[in-house]
Design a protein around this motif. Structure first.
Motif, PDB file in Angstrom:
ATOM      1  N   CYS A   4      43.221  34.168  45.686  1.00 27.39           N
ATOM      2  CA  CYS A   4      43.035  34.729  44.424  1.00 27.39           C
ATOM      3  C   CYS A   4      44.873  34.342  43.083  1.00 27.39           C
ATOM      4  CB  CYS A   4      43.244  36.189  44.111  1.00 27.39           C
ATOM      5  SG  CYS A   4      41.981  37.101  45.428  1.00 27.39           S
ATOM      6  N   ALA A  35      27.298  41.247  49.695  1.00 28.82           N
ATOM      7  CA  ALA A  35      28.896  41.407  50.205  1.00 28.82           C
ATOM      8  C   ALA A  35      28.604  40.611  51.651  1.00 28.82           C
ATOM      9  CB  ALA A  35      29.617  42.444  49.816  1.00 28.82           C
ATOM     10  N   ARG A  50      43.173  46.677  40.080  1.00 28.85           N
ATOM     11  CA  ARG A  50      42.915  46.191  41.174  1.00 28.85           C
ATOM     12  C   ARG A  50      43.050  44.380  40.999  1.00 28.85           C
ATOM     13  NH1 ARG A  50      37.739  47.042  38.872  1.00 28.85           N
ATOM     14  NH2 ARG A  50      36.651  44.438  38.950  1.00 28.85           N
ATOM     15  N   GLN A  69      31.403  36.642  50.333  1.00 29.36           N
ATOM     16  CA  GLN A  69      32.165  37.412  49.833  1.00 29.36           C
ATOM     17  C   GLN A  69      33.775  36.986  49.065  1.00 29.36           C
ATOM     18  OE1 GLN A  69      32.299  41.206  50.342  1.00 29.36           O
ATOM     19  NE2 GLN A  69      35.052  41.159  49.216  1.00 29.36           N
ATOM     20  N   SER A  70      34.104  35.566  49.604  1.00 27.77           N
ATOM     21  CA  SER A  70      35.223  35.161  48.800  1.00 27.77           C
ATOM     22  C   SER A  70      35.038  34.464  47.349  1.00 27.77           C
ATOM     23  CB  SER A  70      35.252  33.229  49.957  1.00 27.77           C
ATOM     24  OG  SER A  70      36.988  32.630  48.855  1.00 27.77           O
ATOM     25  N   ASP A 111      46.093  37.428  48.479  1.00 27.66           N
ATOM     26  CA  ASP A 111      45.440  36.365  49.157  1.00 27.66           C
ATOM     27  C   ASP A 111      45.590  35.290  48.024  1.00 27.66           C
ATOM     28  OD1 ASP A 111      42.963  34.497  48.078  1.00 27.66           O
ATOM     29  OD2 ASP A 111      42.545  35.378  49.481  1.00 27.66           O
ATOM     30  N   LEU A 125      44.445  43.159  44.765  1.00 26.41           N
ATOM     31  CA  LEU A 125      43.635  41.262  44.317  1.00 26.41           C
ATOM     32  C   LEU A 125      45.097  40.411  44.775  1.00 26.41           C
ATOM     33  CD1 LEU A 125      40.679  41.045  42.455  1.00 26.41           C
ATOM     34  CD2 LEU A 125      40.440  41.431  45.283  1.00 26.41           C
ATOM     35  N   ASP A 140      35.802  37.906  40.982  1.00 25.86           N
ATOM     36  CA  ASP A 140      35.857  39.413  40.517  1.00 25.86           C
ATOM     37  C   ASP A 140      37.880  39.133  39.299  1.00 25.86           C
ATOM     38  OD1 ASP A 140      36.329  41.538  39.813  1.00 25.86           O
ATOM     39  OD2 ASP A 140      37.171  42.460  42.009  1.00 25.86           O
ATOM     40  N   GLN A 187      34.774  37.530  45.210  1.00 20.31           N
ATOM     41  CA  GLN A 187      36.157  37.975  44.934  1.00 20.31           C
ATOM     42  C   GLN A 187      37.176  36.839  43.672  1.00 20.31           C
ATOM     43  OE1 GLN A 187      38.326  38.205  48.698  1.00 20.31           O
ATOM     44  NE2 GLN A 187      40.514  39.074  47.879  1.00 20.31           N
TER      45      GLN A 187
END
Length: 98
Positions: free
Chosen positions: A48, A5, A37, A10-11, A45, A41, A17, A14
């Protein structure tokens, strides 16, 4: 593959995910905790939200391709806060409001 991470990836983590959670939701196989969750998210974002919409579009296209005669709508499909029926757009986080 284990991802660290760090700020650079990280992006990517994410997005992975979001995609995993989106497919669970679209397959109607998501837990309440995972659904919450995913909602968080998506609320926070635009990337996302776009990834979620891309998954939903592909899901619809695959259903239409493999079930062309079927006009039935999936029943019991849980969507984060009913986003699909509220006209969610990737750049409009206010469309996530109830």
């Amino acid at each position: 593959m284990v991802m660290n991470a760090t700020p650079g990836n990280q992006s990517s983590f994410q997005m992975d995910d979001v995609e995993e959670l989106s497919w669970k939701m679209l397959d109607n196989n998501i837990s309440e905790a995972d659904l919450r969750r995913l909602e968080l998210l998506l609320q926070n974002d635009a990337e996302c939200r776009q990834r979620y919409l891309d998954c939903a579009k592909l899901h619809c296209e695959l259903n239409a391709f493999f079930n062309p005669a079927s006009q039935e709508r999936e029943t019991g499909l849980r969507t984060p806060m009913g986003m699909l029926s509220q006209g969610l757009t990737a750049s409009n986080p206010s469309s996530l409001q109830r």
